[in-house]
Scaffold this motif. Structure first.
Motif, PDB file in Angstrom:
ATOM      1  N   PHE A   1       0.820  -1.199   0.000  1.00 33.83           N
ATOM      2  CA  PHE A   1       0.000   0.000   0.000  1.00 33.83           C
ATOM      3  C   PHE A   1       0.860   1.256   0.000  1.00 33.83           C
ATOM      4  CE2 PHE A   1      -2.448   3.221   2.354  1.00 33.83           C
ATOM      5  CZ  PHE A   1      -3.497   3.353   1.469  1.00 33.83           C
ATOM      6  N   SER A   2       1.782   1.377   0.965  1.00 31.74           N
ATOM      7  CA  SER A   2       2.560   2.607   1.046  1.00 31.74           C
ATOM      8  C   SER A   2       4.006   2.345   1.432  1.00 31.74           C
ATOM      9  CB  SER A   2       1.916   3.579   2.041  1.00 31.74           C
ATOM     10  OG  SER A   2       2.817   4.615   2.361  1.00 31.74           O
TER      11      SER A   2
ATOM     12  N   MET B   1       5.306   5.041   4.173  1.00 29.79           N
ATOM     13  CA  MET B   1       4.821   4.763   5.515  1.00 29.79           C
ATOM     14  C   MET B   1       5.595   3.588   6.119  1.00 29.79           C
ATOM     15  SD  MET B   1       0.847   4.792   6.319  1.00 29.79           S
ATOM     16  CE  MET B   1       0.184   3.658   7.479  1.00 29.79           C
TER      17      MET B   1
ATOM     18  N   ASN C   1      -5.559  -5.079  -1.210  1.00 33.51           N
ATOM     19  CA  ASN C   1      -5.238  -4.707  -2.579  1.00 33.51           C
ATOM     20  C   ASN C   1      -5.075  -5.953  -3.448  1.00 33.51           C
ATOM     21  OD1 ASN C   1      -2.905  -4.346  -4.630  1.00 33.51           O
ATOM     22  ND2 ASN C   1      -3.697  -2.268  -4.349  1.00 33.51           N
TER      23      ASN C   1
ATOM     24  N   VAL D   1       1.847   0.838  -4.159  1.00 33.85           N
ATOM     25  CA  VAL D   1       0.841   1.753  -4.684  1.00 33.85           C
ATOM     26  C   VAL D   1       1.383   3.174  -4.595  1.00 33.85           C
ATOM     27  CG1 VAL D   1      -1.499   2.644  -4.383  1.00 33.85           C
ATOM     28  CG2 VAL D   1      -0.999   0.235  -3.904  1.00 33.85           C
ATOM     29  N   SER D   2       1.876   3.499  -3.390  1.00 33.37           N
ATOM     30  CA  SER D   2       2.539   4.781  -3.201  1.00 33.37           C
ATOM     31  C   SER D   2       4.011   4.457  -3.022  1.00 33.37           C
ATOM     32  CB  SER D   2       1.935   5.463  -1.969  1.00 33.37           C
ATOM     33  OG  SER D   2       2.797   6.458  -1.482  1.00 33.37           O
TER      34      SER D   2
ATOM     35  N   GLU E   1       9.473   6.898  -4.431  1.00 28.90           N
ATOM     36  CA  GLU E   1       9.758   8.282  -4.833  1.00 28.90           C
ATOM     37  C   GLU E   1       9.004   9.274  -3.948  1.00 28.90           C
ATOM     38  OE1 GLU E   1       6.409   6.684  -7.273  1.00 28.90           O
ATOM     39  OE2 GLU E   1       8.317   5.946  -6.548  1.00 28.90           O
ATOM     40  N   ASP E   2       7.954   8.799  -3.246  1.00 27.55           N
ATOM     41  CA  ASP E   2       7.223   9.673  -2.322  1.00 27.55           C
ATOM     42  C   ASP E   2       7.868   9.739  -0.942  1.00 27.55           C
ATOM     43  OD1 ASP E   2       5.432  10.025  -4.313  1.00 27.55           O
ATOM     44  OD2 ASP E   2       3.998   8.533  -3.578  1.00 27.55           O
TER      45      ASP E   2
END
Ligand code: HEM
Ligand SMILES: [Cu+2]
Ligand SMILES: [Cu+2]
Lengths: 168, 553
Positions: free
Chosen positions: B257-258, B261, B319, B504-505, B508-509
């Motif tokens: 998912f992230s 995080m 997911n 998903v995220s 690069e974030d």
């Protein structure tokens, strides 16, 4: 999934997750300072080799220290407690003052707040009230060698107290 | 992002494959000894005392219990992690380990330490349980051996750091691949945390057991032990998380998912895992109550990255399940690939961990701990966490890792699935009984069939320990049978290693700040100094070091 949605999902979870520890801390401080449930603290040292000449451990046993208030001076050693049988009138508030002569022991009285490690060199202190008459078990709950499972004692709380031992 | 780097070939990584196999084999031997002792304990608790028949090998309940604790939570976990995380790191960085001689030197040192410690352990000269609280005194070889194992883990950290540095030189601008980042954080955290146990060994227990020091200090030793003793749990759990975050989402048919995080959670673990050890010493005299509360609060704080993990992993599983056609709020859960034993075992481990986490939160509440400390509740708790969340995850990992390493297909999927479900079911019964008995005041670490004070209400639940324990043992037998047959008898070629999950995220974030090691290591050190400094200083200043050692078994 769009990045923005991901972000909101994250926040939706993160905020309650942050509040949880803070709420738990508040509860902890409340029970401790409000409801007066305390953990053992620093009570000082004692030389385990000299217990027989160091008060109060030179004279283990029960001592009345006030109206309905008692102190139990206790020495743990392999594999027994001294004293191992304690008589108290119902309604007593009892402070256990304990140390060990040899290895690490524990002092645990199920269904009370007495749960404390009994270490050589350290004075441990824990307090409980005994309102209901009956027999309470106290247990060494730390492994202390081959006879660990035999290390326990009894507190006998007597109902009516005819002699005035300072009760109300 | 689009650059598709080539995986290093098996030939290039021959060395890494071989050393990982070696670590796994030692881990398996340890775990098999450990669960055999576990069965004996479970039966004994229910009144079936087999120890008299085993006398020359297992001298007593406590001799067996010491082997159980040491083999399961010190040896199996450490060897597994020292094999698995470097393996994952080289796969993620697509580069071999920095130093071949360091790689093998580390393994042999760790093994030598283990053998040295095992001699007194097996010989009943170190029946001090895996926490070895002095002044109960084991043979010096036990302490020296375990210290060598710890030193060897530091060498794993060194090798990982050198490997990372070499990779960084060639990839100055790239975000560290998630699996490598997590493995590095895990070993960095452990290396900081293990300073406590190393100090206890080097400055207290080793000189004292060799007769160079007359006395020791029971409390100081406990403080140093738990400095490491709590974060060691995160050492095991983070290794499981590496798989949950970076492999399981894809095994489940979806994406993580992230990624940012996940990185934040790991940095928080790095920073918060160590300054919380007093929560194992809430009931110790000699430590100020205020400092216990500080550790209690930080323990709640470390629950935050755990909750982030829970959320991130569940969202990733969802997911995958939705990508496989899952629908509804809850029903998607059944659309996951439950037929894949590696996946199923790890999801079952996660489910168990949810209970374990709630129990942990209860234990961490200082005053509730007065009810459960050192009761059977704690054994119930640690079998959910170390015994299942960690061990069943590691088992799940080996369902792909052993086939990949030995280049043979898993012997039996069915047997593996049955094994995972049996473990979860056995654990449910076993730990339910222990939790309940703990609330009824039954102490842990106690030979229950010889106890002189058993309360009548305990009797109803004691048999459940044996029943649950027997189911666990059968599960372990199926596991080892499957592993051995895979290694020696399987004829099918091995499937490929599961690929790392995309996110998903994505990375690069993730803020670049998260890759800045000096900052986080400094924050960790400052927090530790704050949480431990004053108490340790006053202990060191006042200790008379006057507890002589004794052998009480
Ligand atoms: C067949 C599976 C197992 C069975 C039947 C079993 C059984 C037991 C029992 C009955 C105890 C309680 C002893 C007591 O407090 O007197 C115990 C303690 C313990 N078990 Fe297990 N266990 C098993 C597997 C595991 C695994 C896989 C781990 C961790 C990887 C583990 C870690 C521990 C630890 C750390 C203790 C505490 C030891 C101590 O208090 O010194 N066990 N086990
Ligand atoms: Cu004892
Ligand atoms: Cu004991």
């Amino acid at each position: 999934m769009k990045r923005k949605t991901t972000y909101y999902y994250e926040l939706f979870w993160i905020i309650p997750s942050l509040l949880l520890p803070i709420g738990m801390l508040a509860t902890l401080l409340f029970t401790s300072y409000g409801a007066d449930v305390h953990l053992p603290g620093a009570e000082g040292r004692v030389d385990p080799a000299k217990l027989d000449s160091t008060p109060p451990f030179d004279n283990p046993g029960v001592v009345q220290v006030g109206p309905s208030r008692y102190e139990v001076r206790m020495v743990g050693e392999i594999w027994s407690f001294n004293p191992s049988e304690i008589h108290l009138p119902a309604g007593s508030e009892v402070t256990f003052v304990a140390t060990s002569r040899d290895v690490v022991h524990g002092l645990f009285i199920p269904r009370t707040n007495v749960n404390v490690m009994v270490l050589p060199g350290q004075i441990a202190r824990a307090t409980a009230r005994f309102d209901k008459p009956g027999t309470y078990l106290f247990i060494c709950h730390e492994y202390c060698g081959a006879g660990h499972h035999t290390m326990a004692g009894q507190i006998i709380v007597d109902a009516a107290d005819n002699g005035d031992r300072g009760g109300k | 992002m689009a650059t598709i780097a080539k995986l290093p070939t098996v030939v290039e990584l021959r060395n890494e494959y071989a050393v990982t196999k070696a670590y796994l084999l030692v881990g398996f031997v340890a775990l098999s000894g450990g669960v055999a002792m576990g069965l004996l304990q479970g039966l004994e608790n229910a009144g079936i005392d087999l120890y008299p028949n085993l006398a020359p090998v297992v001298q007593s309940y406590y001799h067996g219990l010491t082997m159980h604790g040491v083999l399961n939570v010190l040896v199996w976990t450490t060897f597994f992690i020292s094999g698995f995380l470097p393996f994952i790191t080289v796969q993620a960085l697509r580069t071999p380990l920095a130093s071949r001689s360091l790689t093998w030197g580390t393994f042999w040192l760790m093994l030598a330490g283990l053998v040295l410690a095992a001699i007194p352990l097996v010989g009943d000269a170190a029946s001090v349980l895996y926490t070895f609280y002095p002044p109960m005194q084991a043979h010096w070889a036990f302490y020296v051996g375990l210290t060598l194992v710890v030193v060897a883990t530091w060498l794993v950290t060194l090798n990982l750091a050198l490997t990372y540095r070499a990779w960084r030189k060639d990839h100055p601008a790239q975000r560290t691949p998630l699996a490598a980042f997590m493995s590095l954080v895990t070993f960095a955290m452990w290396t900081i945390a293990s300073v406590g146990i190393a100090a206890e060994m080097l400055f207290l227990l080793i000189p004292w057991s060799l007769g160079l020091m007359q006395g020791t200090d029971a409390l100081l030793a406990r403080v140093l032990f738990w400095f490491t003793g709590h974060p060691i749990v995160y050492f095991w759990v983070l290794a499981a998380y590496v798989s949950w975050y970076t492999l399981v989402p894809r095994q489940g048919g979806g994406k993580l998912f992230s990624d940012p995080m996940a990185r934040v959670a790991f940095i928080l673990f790095l920073v918060l895992s160590t300054p919380i050890g007093f929560h194992h010493q809430f009931t110790d005299p000699g430590i100020e109550e205020e400092w216990k509360f500080v550790h209690s609060f930080l323990t709640f704080a470390v629950f935050f990255p755990s909750l982030m993990t829970f959320f991130n992993i569940v969202a990733s599983l969802e997911n995958g399940a939705r990508a496989r056609g899952g629908r509804g709020w809850v029903l998607w859960f059944f659309k996951m690939p439950w037929g894949d034993p590696s996946f199923a075992a790890q999801v079952l481990a996660m489910l168990t961990f949810t209970f374990g986490g709630i129990g942990g939160l209860i234990n961490a509440s200082a005053n509730v701990d007065l009810i459960v400390h050192n009761t059977a509740w704690i054994s119930g708790h640690l079998h959910l966490t170390a015994g299942t969340a960690v061990t069943l995850t590691f088992m799940g990992i080996t369902y792909w890792l052993v086939p990949v390493l030995w280049k043979r297909a898993l012997w039996s999927r069915r047997m593996a699935l049955a094994q995972a479900w049996l473990w979860a079911a056995g654990m449910l019964i076993f730990s339910f009984a222990l939790h309940t008995l703990g609330l009824m005041g039954m102490p842990r670490r106690t030979s229950m069939s010889a106890v002189t004070y058993a309360l009548p209400e305990w009797q109803r639940y004691l048999p459940l320990i044996a029943i649950g324990g027997a189911i666990l043992f059968i599960s372990a037998l199926l596991y080892f049978l499957n592993m051995v047959l895979t290694m020696v008898a399987s004829k099918e070629p091995a499937p490929a290693m599961p690929e790392f999950a995309e996110a998903v995220s994505g990375p690069e974030d993730a803020p670049a700040l998260l890759d800045r090691w000096p900052i986080w290591l400094t924050v960790a050190a400052v927090l530790i100094l704050f949480a431990y400094g004053p108490s340790l200083y006053s202990l060191l200043r006042t200790t008379p070091l006057n507890n002589p050692g004794m052998r009480v078994w």
